[in-house]
Design a protein around this motif. Structure first.
Motif, PDB file in Angstrom:
ATOM      1  N   VAL A 227       0.961  -1.116  -0.136  1.00 29.25           N
ATOM      2  CA  VAL A 227       0.006  -0.006  -0.034  1.00 29.25           C
ATOM      3  C   VAL A 227       0.733   1.124  -0.033  1.00 29.25           C
ATOM      4  CG1 VAL A 227      -1.779   1.371   1.465  1.00 29.25           C
ATOM      5  CG2 VAL A 227      -2.127  -1.300   1.096  1.00 29.25           C
ATOM      6  N   ARG A 231       0.973   4.445  -2.768  1.00 23.80           N
ATOM      7  CA  ARG A 231       0.810   5.871  -2.263  1.00 23.80           C
ATOM      8  C   ARG A 231       2.028   6.624  -3.212  1.00 23.80           C
ATOM      9  NH1 ARG A 231      -1.151   4.599   3.142  1.00 23.80           N
ATOM     10  NH2 ARG A 231       1.037   4.297   3.650  1.00 23.80           N
ATOM     11  N   LEU A 255      -2.956  -4.021  -3.510  1.00 25.32           N
ATOM     12  CA  LEU A 255      -2.348  -3.271  -2.364  1.00 25.32           C
ATOM     13  C   LEU A 255      -1.825  -1.971  -3.086  1.00 25.32           C
ATOM     14  CD1 LEU A 255      -0.490  -6.100  -0.159  1.00 25.32           C
ATOM     15  CD2 LEU A 255      -3.030  -5.029   0.147  1.00 25.32           C
ATOM     16  N   LEU A 258      -4.667  -0.029  -3.851  1.00 21.87           N
ATOM     17  CA  LEU A 258      -5.475   1.002  -2.786  1.00 21.87           C
ATOM     18  C   LEU A 258      -4.587   1.924  -2.370  1.00 21.87           C
ATOM     19  CD1 LEU A 258      -6.910  -2.248  -0.658  1.00 21.87           C
ATOM     20  CD2 LEU A 258      -8.062  -0.506  -1.926  1.00 21.87           C
ATOM     21  N   LEU A 261      -5.089   4.538  -4.926  1.00 24.70           N
ATOM     22  CA  LEU A 261      -6.504   5.233  -4.823  1.00 24.70           C
ATOM     23  C   LEU A 261      -6.475   6.213  -3.579  1.00 24.70           C
ATOM     24  CD1 LEU A 261      -9.442   5.182  -5.439  1.00 24.70           C
ATOM     25  CD2 LEU A 261      -9.693   3.537  -3.768  1.00 24.70           C
ATOM     26  N   GLN A 262      -5.721   6.046  -2.459  1.00 25.13           N
ATOM     27  CA  GLN A 262      -5.857   6.752  -1.211  1.00 25.13           C
ATOM     28  C   GLN A 262      -5.049   8.081  -1.633  1.00 25.13           C
ATOM     29  OE1 GLN A 262      -3.440   5.245   1.815  1.00 25.13           O
ATOM     30  NE2 GLN A 262      -4.313   6.597   3.315  1.00 25.13           N
ATOM     31  N   ILE A 265      -7.154  10.450  -3.970  1.00 30.17           N
ATOM     32  CA  ILE A 265      -8.194  11.200  -3.435  1.00 30.17           C
ATOM     33  C   ILE A 265      -7.950  12.143  -2.502  1.00 30.17           C
ATOM     34  CG2 ILE A 265     -10.648  10.851  -1.972  1.00 30.17           C
ATOM     35  CD1 ILE A 265     -10.919   8.165  -3.378  1.00 30.17           C
ATOM     36  N   ILE A 283      -8.825  -8.963  -4.174  1.00 33.45           N
ATOM     37  CA  ILE A 283      -8.915  -9.023  -2.765  1.00 33.45           C
ATOM     38  C   ILE A 283     -10.133  -8.658  -1.904  1.00 33.45           C
ATOM     39  CG2 ILE A 283      -6.777  -9.310  -2.302  1.00 33.45           C
ATOM     40  CD1 ILE A 283      -6.548  -6.524  -0.935  1.00 33.45           C
ATOM     41  N   PHE A 285     -11.008  -6.646   0.289  1.00 29.72           N
ATOM     42  CA  PHE A 285     -10.893  -5.015   0.376  1.00 29.72           C
ATOM     43  C   PHE A 285     -10.995  -4.259  -0.762  1.00 29.72           C
ATOM     44  CE2 PHE A 285      -8.913  -7.053   4.361  1.00 29.72           C
ATOM     45  CZ  PHE A 285      -9.831  -6.373   5.088  1.00 29.72           C
ATOM     46  N   ALA A 287     -13.193  -4.676  -3.359  1.00 25.15           N
ATOM     47  CA  ALA A 287     -14.670  -3.995  -3.390  1.00 25.15           C
ATOM     48  C   ALA A 287     -15.244  -3.101  -2.273  1.00 25.15           C
ATOM     49  CB  ALA A 287     -15.484  -5.406  -3.349  1.00 25.15           C
ATOM     50  N   ALA A 288     -14.568  -3.379  -1.242  1.00 20.23           N
ATOM     51  CA  ALA A 288     -14.848  -2.590  -0.012  1.00 20.23           C
ATOM     52  C   ALA A 288     -14.250  -1.239   0.105  1.00 20.23           C
ATOM     53  CB  ALA A 288     -14.472  -3.387   1.302  1.00 20.23           C
ATOM     54  N   ALA A 289     -13.325  -1.021  -1.039  1.00 19.75           N
ATOM     55  CA  ALA A 289     -12.832   0.352  -0.739  1.00 19.75           C
ATOM     56  C   ALA A 289     -13.785   1.592  -0.955  1.00 19.75           C
ATOM     57  CB  ALA A 289     -11.721   0.497  -1.917  1.00 19.75           C
ATOM     58  N   ALA A 290     -13.540   2.985  -0.774  1.00 16.46           N
ATOM     59  CA  ALA A 290     -14.736   3.806  -0.910  1.00 16.46           C
ATOM     60  C   ALA A 290     -14.913   3.924  -1.954  1.00 16.46           C
ATOM     61  CB  ALA A 290     -13.836   5.010  -0.148  1.00 16.46           C
ATOM     62  N   VAL A 291     -13.969   4.108  -3.242  1.00 16.38           N
ATOM     63  CA  VAL A 291     -14.519   3.862  -4.428  1.00 16.38           C
ATOM     64  C   VAL A 291     -13.896   2.577  -4.726  1.00 16.38           C
ATOM     65  CG1 VAL A 291     -13.832   4.710  -6.765  1.00 16.38           C
ATOM     66  CG2 VAL A 291     -13.632   6.270  -4.918  1.00 16.38           C
ATOM     67  N   PRO A 292     -14.913   1.870  -4.957  1.00 16.21           N
ATOM     68  CA  PRO A 292     -14.873   0.390  -5.242  1.00 16.21           C
ATOM     69  C   PRO A 292     -13.968   0.186  -6.531  1.00 16.21           C
ATOM     70  CG  PRO A 292     -17.165   0.554  -4.705  1.00 16.21           C
ATOM     71  CD  PRO A 292     -16.496   1.925  -4.953  1.00 16.21           C
TER      72      PRO A 292
ATOM     73  N   ARG B 231     -21.833  -2.625   5.591  1.00 15.90           N
ATOM     74  CA  ARG B 231     -22.707  -1.793   4.802  1.00 15.90           C
ATOM     75  C   ARG B 231     -24.248  -1.868   5.057  1.00 15.90           C
ATOM     76  NH1 ARG B 231     -18.974  -4.312   0.743  1.00 15.90           N
ATOM     77  NH2 ARG B 231     -20.500  -6.163   0.853  1.00 15.90           N
ATOM     78  N   GLN B 262     -17.985   2.755   3.223  1.00 11.93           N
ATOM     79  CA  GLN B 262     -18.048   2.432   1.535  1.00 11.93           C
ATOM     80  C   GLN B 262     -19.616   2.764   1.546  1.00 11.93           C
ATOM     81  OE1 GLN B 262     -18.037  -1.498   0.498  1.00 11.93           O
ATOM     82  NE2 GLN B 262     -18.081  -1.210  -1.625  1.00 11.93           N
ATOM     83  N   ALA B 290      -9.605   5.225   1.526  1.00 10.61           N
ATOM     84  CA  ALA B 290      -9.861   6.389   0.774  1.00 10.61           C
ATOM     85  C   ALA B 290     -10.079   7.619   1.619  1.00 10.61           C
ATOM     86  CB  ALA B 290     -11.016   6.520  -0.548  1.00 10.61           C
TER      87      ALA B 290
END
Lengths: 344, 344
Positions: A227, A231, A255, A258, A261-262, A265, A283, A285, A287-292, B231, B262, B290
């Motif tokens: 991750v 970044r 990773l 993500l 993405l972080q 944003i 993985i 996470f 799908a669970a990211a704030a922007v999937p 969720r 999310q 994010a």
DNA sequence: TACGTTCTCTGAAACATTTCAAAGATAGCC
DNA sequence: GGCTATCTTTGAAATGTTTCAGAGAACGTA
């Protein structure tokens, strides 16, 4: 008579008034002993709290009841999903699974392998730091069934289970091209990792076959697949002159994606409008990211399960043939590349 | 003479022209054997590719070189970090670590424990499905060193290592109150989980000691501690009438918090302006979200390391006393509760 | 040379189980 | 009752290591 010792078959035999052999039969071939005797022995076992000593069993029987998986990186959930698939297959075969973690260190990997050899495990599944490392040859030379997971190895020296990474690279970049992107970054590294090379290769292949300029596929190498590196790649991306700056990034794993993405944003970019992102592995996470996250899915559990079946075949089937299984990856499109508010 | 067998000490002894005992000494007490002989034996070992048979060693020596950790939920990275801490301590003590996963199923847990008993592991670390389960008593009755990780158990029946969850609940909610929130949701469940109860209790304690109305601390129970449940809790939250709707949520773990985050962003809420979120555990993905997640940090690796040390003490120190270690959690404030663009 | 010390090495016993040939029990049949 | 066939049970051997009492060798000293 027991004075504190943990009870052995001998104690059970004495308590039930039978011989050693009969107690062993109750455990291993219950069908040959009469119901009456069997019940008496089982009763004695329960009364004494007998627990079979696995070391002695294994010493005499010559075969253990465990499989082992040496995973590459405990911080990446991908490998835990693979392990879960192996575990399920092991459970079906009534075996235990020994999970080790090399943490990407070759020396640690060697230590684990040595210990597993000492344990005489039935077979070893491994995602190696380096598929060409000599300590792997050692295993095959010793005749220990081994399957390489998520990597491949030259020749047919052993079985392996992997995903077609070149194809994975192709579909990721093809997807980005379809979304209208004309300048794309590839983020991943170090390129000593075979996967990174192959995913990049797939990306380049499709890029050129679409008639695009190779210059517009920008390779941003990273030191690792974490991750944090994602970044930092984001920062480097942001530092590029606007004309040269890609509008989409394909990351060699989730990773990295993500992290990217972080960072993006946080820097005020809109995803996917300013930067579209594709990861690899899919993985949980992702799908669970704030922007999937759009990602190239590997059938993780299936990978593990198939690997376990191969290693069991090698362990039990005398005319086993080594196979190189290759699974087909699949694109899972989500919001990090597809903007619902915009018609394409 | 070997005809395909894997070589044993006997073969090594023959090859080196010494006795069995000497070979054993080379492995276990190298200082008592002369340099010349030792070198000859080591040479023979290397030539033959000798690997010590751990089962036989263990059978005779009566003691294994492994610890085991039975983790509760393989999908939660928290437990892998704990396992990593245990692994490091095990490595220091030159032990192997056997990792099992009960997947929150009590029956699976029992199967694993039974197998570990058969393996005669030196000690068992476990995050149990139910700390009061009778199969745990069984272990202590048998005298197997056991440490409960991240849970506590009545009386002083065994060691345990945990975090002060009541305090964790207090600091989470105190932080939200400081940020000016007057209506807060607690999300977690099922409340058969001790942690959930204690974190909620801490939340209520601080809430009341701040003179707030208990009605304004809304409990939204969940079925499990997963991203998906997070969720769904988000949807329930959104369904509340505006006057009753909390402006902040404290989730009993980070997976719930990530799910809530999310869902909220997907529904167009701004975090933290419309909804502030605090998680628990501070897993790596919390910081990588994010909107980086404020979370109550548990010293995860430290927890594992301390647990391993306790179990080793119990295994080796004759006048070991059971201890209930409690670590202090710590709030890590990030963007999901603190808006940089706004002065507080 | 005889003696005691120190340093090495030996070999048999023990660990808890499985295996297997063979003995013993039981039943069926004439 | 005697015979055979089948079903149970037995007991000793074997597995690969560690341990430990004691045998031998080497050496210095009187």
């Amino acid at each position: 008579m027991l004075n504190g010792r943990t009870p052995s078959v001998k104690d059970v035999a004495a308590a039930a008034g039978v011989s050693l052999g009969t107690v062993s039969n109750v455990m291993n071939r219950p069908e040959v002993v009469s119901t009456r005797t069997r019940e008496r022995v089982e009763r004695a076992m329960a009364d004494l709290g007998f627990v079979r000593n696995e070391s002695a069993r294994q010493l005499r029987a010559g075969t253990s009841r465990t499989l082992a998986y040496v995973m590459l990186d405990g911080t990446n959930p991908f490998f835990h999903d693979v392990a879960q698939g192996i575990e399920l297959a092991a459970e079906d075969a009534d075996l235990s699974l020994f999970i080790c973690n090399s943490n990407s260190r070759s020396s640690r990997e060697a230590v684990h392998l040595d210990r597993l050899l000492q344990q005489r495990v039935q077979g070893i599944l491994i995602t190696p730091v380096d598929p060409a490392a000599p300590h792997l040859d050692e295993l095959t030379r010793r005749g220990v069934p081994m399957v390489i997971v998520d990597r491949v190895r030259g020749a047919d020296s052993c079985c392996s289970v992997a995903v077609d990474d070149v194809l994975g690279g192709r579909i990721a970049v093809e997807h980005l091209a379809e979304q209208g992107h004309t300048r794309v970054a590839f983020i991943g590294g170090p390129d000593s990792i075979g996967q990174v090379r192959e995913r990049l290769q797939g990306a380049r292949e499709i890029w050129e076959s679409l008639g695009r300029d190779p210059e517009d596929l920008v390779y941003l190498p990273t030191e690792a697949m974490t991750v944090a590196e994602g970044r930092s790649a984001g920062e480097r991306l942001a530092g590029l002159p606007v004309r040269r700056r890609p509008t989409a990034a394909f990351c060699a794993n989730d990773l990295l994606a993500l992290g990217l993405l972080q960072q993006s944003i946080g820097a005020g970019l809109r995803v996917p409008d300013d930067l579209a992102i594709v990861g690899f592995d899919d993985i949980e996470f992702a799908a669970a990211a704030a922007v999937p996250l759009t990602s190239v899915r590997q059938p993780r559990q299936e990978l593990g399960r198939a690997a376990a079946q191969l290693v069991l075949d090698e362990a039990t089937n005398p005319d086993h043939r080594h196979q190189q299984l290759s699974f087909t990856p699949e694109l899972v499109a989500r919001a990090s590349t597809v903007n619902r508010n915009r018609k394409i």
